[in-house]
Structure formats: structure tokens, C-alpha cells
Design an enzyme around this catalytic site. Structure first.
Site, short mmCIF file in Angstrom:
data_model
loop_
_atom_site.label_atom_id
_atom_site.label_comp_id
_atom_site.label_asym_id
_atom_site.label_seq_id
_atom_site.Cartn_x
_atom_site.Cartn_y
_atom_site.Cartn_z
CG HIS A 13 -1.87 1.06 1.35
ND1 HIS A 13 -1.81 2.00 2.36
CD2 HIS A 13 -2.94 1.39 0.59
CE1 HIS A 13 -2.82 2.86 2.23
NE2 HIS A 13 -3.51 2.51 1.15
CD GLU A 40 -2.73 1.93 -3.11
OE1 GLU A 40 -3.72 2.68 -3.17
OE2 GLU A 40 -1.70 2.23 -2.47
CG HIS A 55 -3.79 9.24 -0.30
ND1 HIS A 55 -4.43 10.09 0.60
CD2 HIS A 55 -4.60 8.17 -0.43
CE1 HIS A 55 -5.56 9.53 0.99
NE2 HIS A 55 -5.69 8.37 0.38
#
Length: 254
Positions: A13, A40, A55
Site C-alpha cells: 500500500h 498500490e 494520495h
């Protein structure tokens, strides 16, 4: 996107983000070294149309600078440090991460790309992602299982845009609501997998079987505790996204 016999496959992640600054090349390189089966990332468009791995809406939390990603050029964003004071890191572009994924020769690794919404550029984000995958020759895999890229979003519209333009590319409809993921949304947009949070999975453990009955895999996020890893293994989750890829791989191997 099916799991192996030992349980879920492990997706890093934002890279090995518990050990290294998220979305940095070093975080992804460490994840690969630790045995991650997938990487990811979140992608956003800069003002001048470049796909970058960030993000948040702004770079305030993850860099030495400040500002909204979509309001700044690649050159402006590249001026900041995205690592630490001791180990500086450059802004990571999606193209560099795709290249890293494809160049890793130890084993095939999948890249899970999450498009963020709502954003000022709307569906242009998915168009740019598909163009980038096309440039690397991975936008039209022979099957979902053999694809090197997976596109994900909390936006049903985003998943639909990908399915409509690249029908063989696997997709994940992300969500917090079991009703949303288990209802008609995933069917309507043609998602090949559903992506509940681990909290949602605890509340609705039957989600995995229901998804499988509809021909869909399950991608669960963010799975960092051993008990959660074991739950995902027991339920038959296909992929787990974790900030600790190395540790999670060891747990699943034991």
C-alpha cells in the site's frame, strides 16, 4: 485475480509505507525486495497534465512544500522533497512506477492504480492512465488474471470508464459500504473485483463469498494486523493491501 493456496496475495500500500515515505521509489523498491505480489499507488493529474503518485489533494502532508496538486505544474511540484531530510526523494511519476514494476525480473508483479475522485479534471484522469498503460503495452491484457495492471476507484463512474475503454483490464470498485459493493453498483460498472475496507469485512464477512458467487475477486484494505491477515485468509480474500508487505508475507507463509 485469484488467490494462491496459502491465502491472499500481498499488495504494498503506497509501497512499503510503514518503513519508508509513501509513494517514493525507495518504498516500492523495498516492497519488491520484501516479496510483495503487487504495488498500490494513488494517481492525480498536475495542472499541466502529468500523472503523479500522490494520495492527498495537496502535497502538504507528504512533502516539504505546500499546494494543491491539480493547481501546480510538474516542475513546481518536483521542487519539493518527498522523502526525509536524511534521505531525500523525488516526486514519483506513474510512468516511473510502471517501469519499475515491469522491470522487476524476480517474479511478475501487478500494479494497482487508484484514481482519485472527485477531481477538477474528471474523466481525463482515466483517459491519461489508459494512455500511459497503452504506451507500456499493458492496456489490453489477454485476460484479467494475466494483466500487469489493475485500475481501482471509489468512483463507480471511473471504473465504468475503464471497463468501457479497456474491457480486458481488471478493475476494483472500492468502498466502505457493504450495500454499495454487494449491490448493483459493481455489476452495473462491470468491476472484476470489489474492494472493502478491513472494517467493512469484519462487519460483513459474507461479502467475499457473495462476490465470488458473482464472479468477482476481493481486494481488502488496509490490512496491517495479524488477526486481520488471518481473517482475510480464512474468508478467501484474493488480495490484501498492507503498509507492511514483508511482515504480511511472513505471516501468510507461516
Amino acid at each position: 485475480m485469484s488467490p494462491d493456496r496459502r491465502g491472499p496475495l500481498v499488495v504494498a500500500h503506497r509501497g512499503a509505507s510503514a518503513a519508508m515515505p509513501e509513494h517514493t521509489l525507495a518504498a516500492y523498491e523495498l516492497a519488491l525486495e520484501e516479496g510483495a505480489d503487487g504495488l498500490e499507488c494513488d494517481v492525480r493529474l498536475t495542472r499541466d497534465g502529468h500523472l503523479v503518485c500522490v494520495h492527498d489533494r495537496t502535497v502538504d502532508r507528504t512533502s516539504t512544500g505546500a499546494g494543491v496538486v491539480s493547481e501546480m505544474t510538474l516542475e513546481e511540484l518536483a521542487e519539493f522533497n518527498y522523502g526525509t531530510e536524511d534521505e531525500p526523494a523525488e516526486l514519483l511519476e506513474l510512468s516511473a512506477l510502471i517501469a519499475l514494476t515491469l522491470d522487476w525480473s524476480a517474479r511478475p508483479v501487478k500494479l494497482f492504480i487508484e484514481t482519485k475522485h472527485p477531481v477538477r479534471f474528471g474523466g481525463l484522469v482515466e483517459s491519461k492512465v489508459l494512455a500511459e498503460l497503452q504506451r507500456f503495452g499493458i492496456a489490453a491484457p489477454p485476460s484479467a488474471d494475466h494483466s500487469r495492471a489493475v485500475v481501482m476507484s471509489f468512483s463507480a463512474g471511473a471504473v465504468w470508464r475503464i471497463r468501457r475503454s479497456a474491457p480486458m483490464l481488471p478493475t476494483v470498485l472500492l468502498g466502505e459500504s457493504a450495500r454499495y459493493l454487494g449491490g448493483g453498483a459493481a455489476t452495473t460498472v462491470g468491476a472484476t473485483a470489489v474492494g472493502p475496507s478491513v472494517k467493512t469485512l469484519h462487519e460483513h464477512p459474507d461479502m467475499v463469498d457473495k462476490a465470488a458467487a458473482a464472479g468477482r475477486a476481493t481486494y481488502c484494505w488496509t490490512v496491517d494486523n495479524r488477526s486481520d491477515v488471518e481473517l482475510c485468509r480464512e474468508l478467501g480474500v484474493s488480495w490484501v493491501a498492507t503498509n507492511h508487505p514483508g511482515r504480511t508475507k511472513k505471516w501468510l507463509a507461516s
